[in-house]
Design an enzyme around this catalytic site. Structure first.
Site, short mmCIF file in Angstrom:
data_model
loop_
_atom_site.label_atom_id
_atom_site.label_comp_id
_atom_site.label_asym_id
_atom_site.label_seq_id
_atom_site.Cartn_x
_atom_site.Cartn_y
_atom_site.Cartn_z
N TYR A 83 -34.23 -67.64 1.56
CA TYR A 83 -33.36 -66.99 2.55
C TYR A 83 -33.48 -65.48 2.51
O TYR A 83 -32.57 -64.76 2.91
CB TYR A 83 -31.89 -67.40 2.31
N LYS B 193 -39.97 -77.21 -7.42
CA LYS B 193 -41.00 -77.94 -6.67
C LYS B 193 -42.35 -77.30 -6.97
O LYS B 193 -43.12 -76.95 -6.08
CB LYS B 193 -40.69 -77.92 -5.17
N ASP C 274 -37.07 -83.44 -4.98
CA ASP C 274 -37.00 -84.78 -4.41
C ASP C 274 -36.50 -85.79 -5.42
O ASP C 274 -35.72 -86.70 -5.09
CB ASP C 274 -38.35 -85.18 -3.82
N ASP D 89 -28.70 -75.24 -1.26
CA ASP D 89 -27.99 -75.45 0.00
C ASP D 89 -28.03 -76.92 0.39
O ASP D 89 -27.00 -77.54 0.73
CB ASP D 89 -28.63 -74.58 1.08
N ASP E 88 -24.81 -80.24 -0.14
CA ASP E 88 -24.25 -81.09 0.90
C ASP E 88 -24.34 -82.56 0.50
O ASP E 88 -23.45 -83.36 0.81
CB ASP E 88 -24.97 -80.86 2.23
#
Length: 355
Positions: free
Chosen positions: A137, A185, A218, A242, A246
């Site tokens: 970001y 990752k 993942d 982020d 959720d």
């Protein structure tokens, strides 16, 4: 008696509705008996401010915010305005320019709340630490060309300092023997995340009493669904944090329950916001769940050192959920204000301890 100046930014959509209930709760737990008072000043920044002034907040917003002890924030975003305009015009500048590099999102289950978890999975009560000021970001990149040859480049920025300080904070939350999971990752993103892995391992070596693992994002998503109780503290980049938080809110039972704190450790000024966003589809209908915003109020008081008052709020929330006083997102029929009424009634049943 301590007095705290709180900047209140209700923002857009359901933000004003849930913040109003959070303010009712804050006023109920403050006062002479509690040993502290709150000076609440509302700042009308957001999409309506943009309509009048062509910007989401005034040019002196950041210096203004520095005069407060804390920021209580609702939501940002409106369907008729581009998301990047509203987000980059309000919440992201506050995070970056105030150097609120930790986004802290605890995930806990409340009594009486239906969740997708099977009983044998256990009750997750883990914490996400999301890097909050750089990473994916950072805002670097651009677009060029037209038609089928148009391209976009989005550049993530990862610094050794930025990684180190957020991972250090994650370890500061971990009790001896507990687990810190670094979300990465590095098998596919071969520059940024190998650096992340190296720095995280260096930090972990300074905390031999805490267990440490690195796990690809993942795999973390899979394990959050299959066995969330295995986690303790998770730390990851801006984007991964982020998305996964959720998922954590889904494990709690609703985005309406999820709270977050934006912190710069060692600095009093911090920003507290519910995770759910502006939810324009239900704005103004009295359907919004205020519990996430109320949980933010508890996080804010705990950060300010008022832990007894924060605990009262948390116990009131448990009382209300145990009675299943729910808004529609949790399968109930109560309004936003009715849930606030129930919280105030629960607080009245447990008066504060005079100092």
């Amino acid at each position: 008696m301590n007095t705290y100046r709180i900047a209140v930014i209700p923002g857009d959509g359901i933000g004003p509705e849930v913040v109003a209930e959070g303010l009712r709760v804050l006023r109920a737990v403050g006062g002479a008996d509690a040993g502290f008072s709150l000076e609440l000043e509302e700042l009308p920044w957001g999409s309506a401010y943009y309509d009048r002034h062509g910007r989401m907040m005034p040019g002196d917003a950041i210096p203004t915010l520095r005069t407060f002890d804390s920021i209580y924030f609702g939501a940002v975003g409106r369907p008729d305005l581009p998301d990047d305009l509203t987000v980059w015009g309000l919440i992201l500048p506050m995070r970056r320019e105030l150097d609120l590099y930790v986004n802290l999102r605890p995930v806990r289950l409340y009594p009486g709340v239906p969740t997708p978890l099977r009983p044998e999975v256990g009750e997750p009560h883990f914490t996400f630490v999301r890097e909050n000021t750089e990473g994916e970001y950072a805002g670097l990149g651009g677009r060029q060309g037209q038609g089928e040859y148009e391209l976009a480049v989005q550049t993530g920025v990862f610094t050794r300092r930025g990684i180190q300080r957020v991972v250090e904070y994650a370890f500061s939350l971990a009790a001896p023997g507990s687990l810190v999971t670094s979300v990465t990752k590095s098998n596919a993103l071969r520059h940024a995340f190998p650096l992340w892995d190296e720095v995280a391992a260096e930090v972990a070596a300074r905390h031999p009493d805490v267990r440490f693992e690195k796990m690809h994002v993942d795999a973390v998503a899979y394990q959050l669904v299959k066995n969330p109780a295995r986690f303790g503290v998770l730390v990851g980049s801006n984007l991964f944090g982020d998305i996964l938080t959720d998922l954590g809110a889904g494990l709690q039972g609703s985005l309406g329950l999820a709270a977050s704190a934006n912190l710069c450790p060692g600095q009093r000024l911090a920003l507290f916001e519910p995770v759910h966003g502006s939810a324009p589809d239900i704005a103004g209908q009295g359907k919004a769940n205020p519990l996430g915003a109320v949980a933010c109020a508890a996080l804010m008081l705990a950060h300010l050192g008022e832990r007894e008052a924060a605990g009262r709020i948390e116990r009131a929330m448990e009382d209300v959920t145990r009675q299943q006083v729910f808004t529609p997102d949790l399968g109930g029929s109560c309004s936003t204000h009715e849930v606030g009424d129930a919280l105030l009634a629960a607080l009245e049943r447990e008066p504060s301890q005079a100092r």
